[in-house]
Design a protein around this motif. Structure first.
Motif, PDB file in Angstrom:
ATOM      1  N   HIS A 471       0.827  -1.212   0.000  1.00  0.00           N
ATOM      2  CA  HIS A 471       0.000   0.000   0.000  1.00  0.00           C
ATOM      3  C   HIS A 471       0.858   1.258   0.000  1.00  0.00           C
ATOM      4  O   HIS A 471       0.484   2.261  -0.626  1.00  0.00           O
ATOM      5  CB  HIS A 471      -0.967  -0.026   1.181  1.00  0.00           C
ATOM      6  N   GLU A 496      -5.573  -1.719  -4.368  1.00  0.00           N
ATOM      7  CA  GLU A 496      -5.906  -0.828  -3.247  1.00  0.00           C
ATOM      8  C   GLU A 496      -7.281  -1.145  -2.667  1.00  0.00           C
ATOM      9  O   GLU A 496      -7.479  -1.129  -1.442  1.00  0.00           O
ATOM     10  CB  GLU A 496      -5.895   0.628  -3.718  1.00  0.00           C
ATOM     11  N   MET A 501      -4.933  -3.441   4.260  1.00  0.00           N
ATOM     12  CA  MET A 501      -3.698  -2.747   4.636  1.00  0.00           C
ATOM     13  C   MET A 501      -2.929  -3.511   5.700  1.00  0.00           C
ATOM     14  O   MET A 501      -1.734  -3.286   5.891  1.00  0.00           O
ATOM     15  CB  MET A 501      -4.011  -1.339   5.138  1.00  0.00           C
ATOM     16  N   GLY A 533       2.819  -0.743   9.292  1.00  0.00           N
ATOM     17  CA  GLY A 533       1.847   0.139   8.649  1.00  0.00           C
ATOM     18  C   GLY A 533       1.651   1.435   9.416  1.00  0.00           C
ATOM     19  O   GLY A 533       1.262   2.457   8.840  1.00  0.00           O
TER      20      GLY A 533
END
Length: 746
Positions: A471, A496, A501, A533
């Motif tokens: 991502h 996406e 994520m 992340g």
């Protein structure tokens, strides 16, 4: 930089020494009693034999087949190191070299040491026990592999001794076993030293040449290569003759100018904590010696390779966090030029990275960078999970993108270097992804760095670390396309929309981020990769309503598992994570714990703990803590330095947050010149607990977003530019070269 850092002797081991470096030459100044020891080496002194290349057996399909069939033997066969000759090492390694010792008369004893930051000079003081003190000053040329030692006239000229790595019997046995022969020593007319030959074709001999002069109270050293032993001696002598002829005054003049330019760029931090102040200033000083723009690309130990053992992990380039952390201060620390040696080295590897991708996933436009390599990009070790950890490639791409975004390159650099690298990294991920009948993507075979080592269960579907990398890559590629006028690949948008994520699993209201599907964080672990992340990839906002509860549950679970298996370099990453979720006091405490547990008596930064109680990392049942070999790495110290910088002006989702790493108890704290994305230099002051001013210098022009540091209802004055303000965000529209100061209305 009118500041001096202080040490106390004895400094009894190599890695307790005061460090000096110029990006090529590494020096450690240590000793005890009447013996001052100067360990020297170069960051390019490799034995290039051993290692391996990517092979057709290491294809993604082949690896997937063997993992899904639990074919351990087949997997090990694919990654095995090729059979070597009888005296050939399995892997390349940087090599130990040796030291020079200055032995003063017995009544003179080493007492204190200091580093004068304005000139990079190291000073060792000796006392005769009767109230008389004299100094030995050590100066390293910042543009050549030369060292100058000068002692006060009242101090007797020392005996000068050579100690090569061959004087350590166990190490000598290892070197003989892989084909090395002892160095040739020499001493004549004040010239002395040794030449260490190497074995591999193309690995030239290295000469350590010294010149001692009792009349001028000086000893000078140079380290140079030659085609053979004689030419190495000639090169080293020639270098040293030029320096000696020019004189120490010229070396001091050049050094003074170099360090003046360096410190002019480095941000000033004023923190009410002596420990952190020391870590910051020593950190930025070491960063100069580790990553000098005219030097070499820095690995785990930079040029500071000890003389008593082969360096741990070969002193190589580890790209699953360690190299990235070594270079982390370049960004906020406003020293983007220091990244160039590493970026240039990676560019030189591009044909190898393309070939790796061809063999891995069968495409011509991909790039794959293994996690551990030498300076020729030869794979070191048979660690299959590290080798296929494609997050290494993405994370190096982030280094490149950040270099551009922080202001280190123009749009031509973005087009020619950054965009192709990110595109090549993403193409490989595209080939690794599965797509089900509904069109949803997943990553079937993925790893989380170092979790479960290289066991057959050290993998799973949708590893959170890899998802964060994917991502981030898509977001960075979209920004590249916007600036360059390119059209994003449609598949990026499809990925996406359907690829998560992070791997979020668990019971309702208790969901948290897992390592990969079906595998929660089961134990304390040094690599906080499942939380990447949040930072460094910044694709998950802990304050976003969609993520707030998941992040809170994940952080609580991570805290519950504790620090019991943490290493030195993972501490600043943990500190940065606490900053991101608002645990500011804990962020600072972790850095102070790191200083206590993961630095030695000379402030050397360690991979393992220096005493028991916090973690089991490095605790041995077969050797005492006092006798075990130290593992020095530069990553942890550089990570601490960067975390302190980023805690002053922290970028989150394109917005700058001030003093995210400064606890409320720091009533008075300030910084100046911290570099932020968008080529902005930011300064701010907090007095009596309130931000009193913020100054933004815009190099490129553009929009600067600042999380409002003033309470609701407080108006903001701007000295220039266009300001749009709200209760939570201040937006400045700036012109190139403009400086704008914000202050609260009284």
């Amino acid at each position: 930089m009118d500041k001096t850092l202080h040490w106390s002797f004895p400094l009894p081991r190599t890695h307790t020494g005061m460090l000096m470096g110029n990006g090529v030459l590494g020096v450690m100044v240590w000793g005890e009693g009447n013996v001052l020891r100067i360990t020297v080496n170069r960051g390019d002194f490799w034995d290039h034999r051993g290692g391996k290349e990517w092979t057709d057996q290491m294809s993604f399909d082949n690896i997937r087949d063997r993992l899904e069939r639990n074919d351990r033997d087949g997997l090990l066969e694919a990654f095995k190191i090729p059979t070597k000759g009888p005296r050939e090492p399995e892997r390349p390694s940087l090599l130990p070299l040796g030291r020079v010792e200055l032995v003063f008369p017995g009544e003179w004893r080493l007492t204190t040491g200091r580093i004068e930051l304005s000139t990079g000079t190291v000073v060792a003081s000796l006392s005769d026990g009767r109230g008389t003190s004299r100094d030995v000053k050590v100066e390293i040329a910042m543009d050549r592999p030369v060292l100058w030692l000068q002692h006060d006239a009242g101090l007797p000229f020392p005996e000068v001794r050579i100690v090569t790595c061959w004087q350590y019997p166990k190490l000598a046995e290892k070197l003989v076993a892989i084909g090395f022969v002892e160095p040739e020593k020499f001493e004549e007319d004040g010239w002395f030293g040794w030449v260490q030959s190497r074995v591999a074709a193309g690995d030239r001999p290295l000469c350590v040449m010294g010149k001692k002069d009792a009349k001028s109270c000086s000893v000078a050293l140079s380290l140079e290569y030659g085609a053979d032993v004689a030419s190495a001696r000639a090169e080293a002598r020639s270098t040293l003759q030029r320096v000696v002829q020019a004189g120490r005054t010229e070396l001091q003049r050049a050094n003074g100018e170099w360090w003046k330019r360096y410190w002019a760029d480095v941000p000033r931090l004023q923190m009410p904590d002596a420990d952190l102040d020391f870590l910051y200033h020593y950190g930025m000083y070491k960063f100069a010696g580790l990553t000098n723009p005219s030097g070499l690309a820095a690995g785990l130990q930079g040029p500071w390779i000890e003389e008593y053992q082969l360096p741990p992990w070969s002193g190589d380039y580890h790209f699953n966090i360690n190299v990235q952390m070594c270079y982390q201060p370049a960004y906020a620390g406003n020293r983007l030029a220091n990244l160039k040696p590493m970026l240039d080295l990676i560019q030189s590897w591009m044909p190898i990275l393309r070939d790796n991708a061809k063999k891995f996933v069968g495409i011509n436009d991909g790039l794959v960078l293994p996690h551990a390599v030498d300076d020729r990009c030869r794979i070191i070790g048979a660690f299959w999970t590290g080798t296929i950890d494609h997050g290494c490639t993405a994370w190096v791409g982030k280094m490149m993108f950040d270099y551009w975004q922080f202001g280190g390159g123009d749009d031509a650099f973005l087009r020619q270097t950054v965009y192709p690298f990110l595109h090549g990294a993403m193409r490989v991920y595209e080939e690794m992804l599965d797509r089900d009948a509904s069109g949803a993507f997943s990553l079937p075979i993925s790893v989380s760095p170092e979790y479960r080592g290289a066991a057959m269960n050290a993998w799973g579907r949708n590893a959170s670390f890899q998802l964060a990398c994917i991502h981030w890559l898509i977001g960075a590629l979209r920004e590249c396309c916007r600036v360059l006028g390119e059209t994003p690949r449609p598949i990026w948008g499809e990925i996406e929309k359907s690829l998560p994520m992070a791997c979020v699993e668990g019971e309702p209201q208790r969901q948290r981020i897992h390592l990969w599907s079906g595998t929660d964080l089961e134990e304390s672990h040094r690599h906080h990769s499942h939380l990447a992340g949040i930072t460094p990839f910044d694709v998950i906002d802990p304050n976003d309503s969609a993520w707030k509860d998941v992040v809170a549950q994940s952080i609580n679970h991570w805290i519950r598992k504790g620090m019991g298996l943490w290493s030195g370099w993972c501490m600043p990453w943990a500190s940065a994570l606490h900053q991101r979720v608002g645990n500011v006091d804990m962020s600072v405490i972790i850095l102070k714990i790191w200083k206590s547990v993961f630095t030695n008596t000379g402030h050397g930064t360690l991979h393992d703990c220096q005493f028991a109680g916090l973690t089991l990392m490095g605790i041995s049942t077969s050797a005492s803590q006092e006798t075990k070999a130290e593992i020095m790495q530069m990553d942890g110290g550089m990570g601490v330095t960067a975390t302190l910088l980023e805690g002053m002006a922290q970028a989150r989702k394109g917005m700058i947050h001030l003093f995210a790493g400064a606890p409320k108890s720091w009533m008075d704290v300030s910084f100046s010149g911290v570099r932020c994305p968008g080529a902005f230099l930011v300064s701010a002051t907090r007095q009596a607990g309130q931000v009193s001013s913020v100054t933004v210098v815009s190099e490129r022009g553009g929009e600067f977003k600042l999380a409002n540091p003033w309470p609701a209802g407080v108006g903001v004055r701007s000295s220039a530019g266009q300001l749009n303000d709200s209760a939570s965000v201040l937006i400045l529209t700036t012109k190139p070269g403009e400086s704008i100061t914000l202050t609260p209305e009284s």
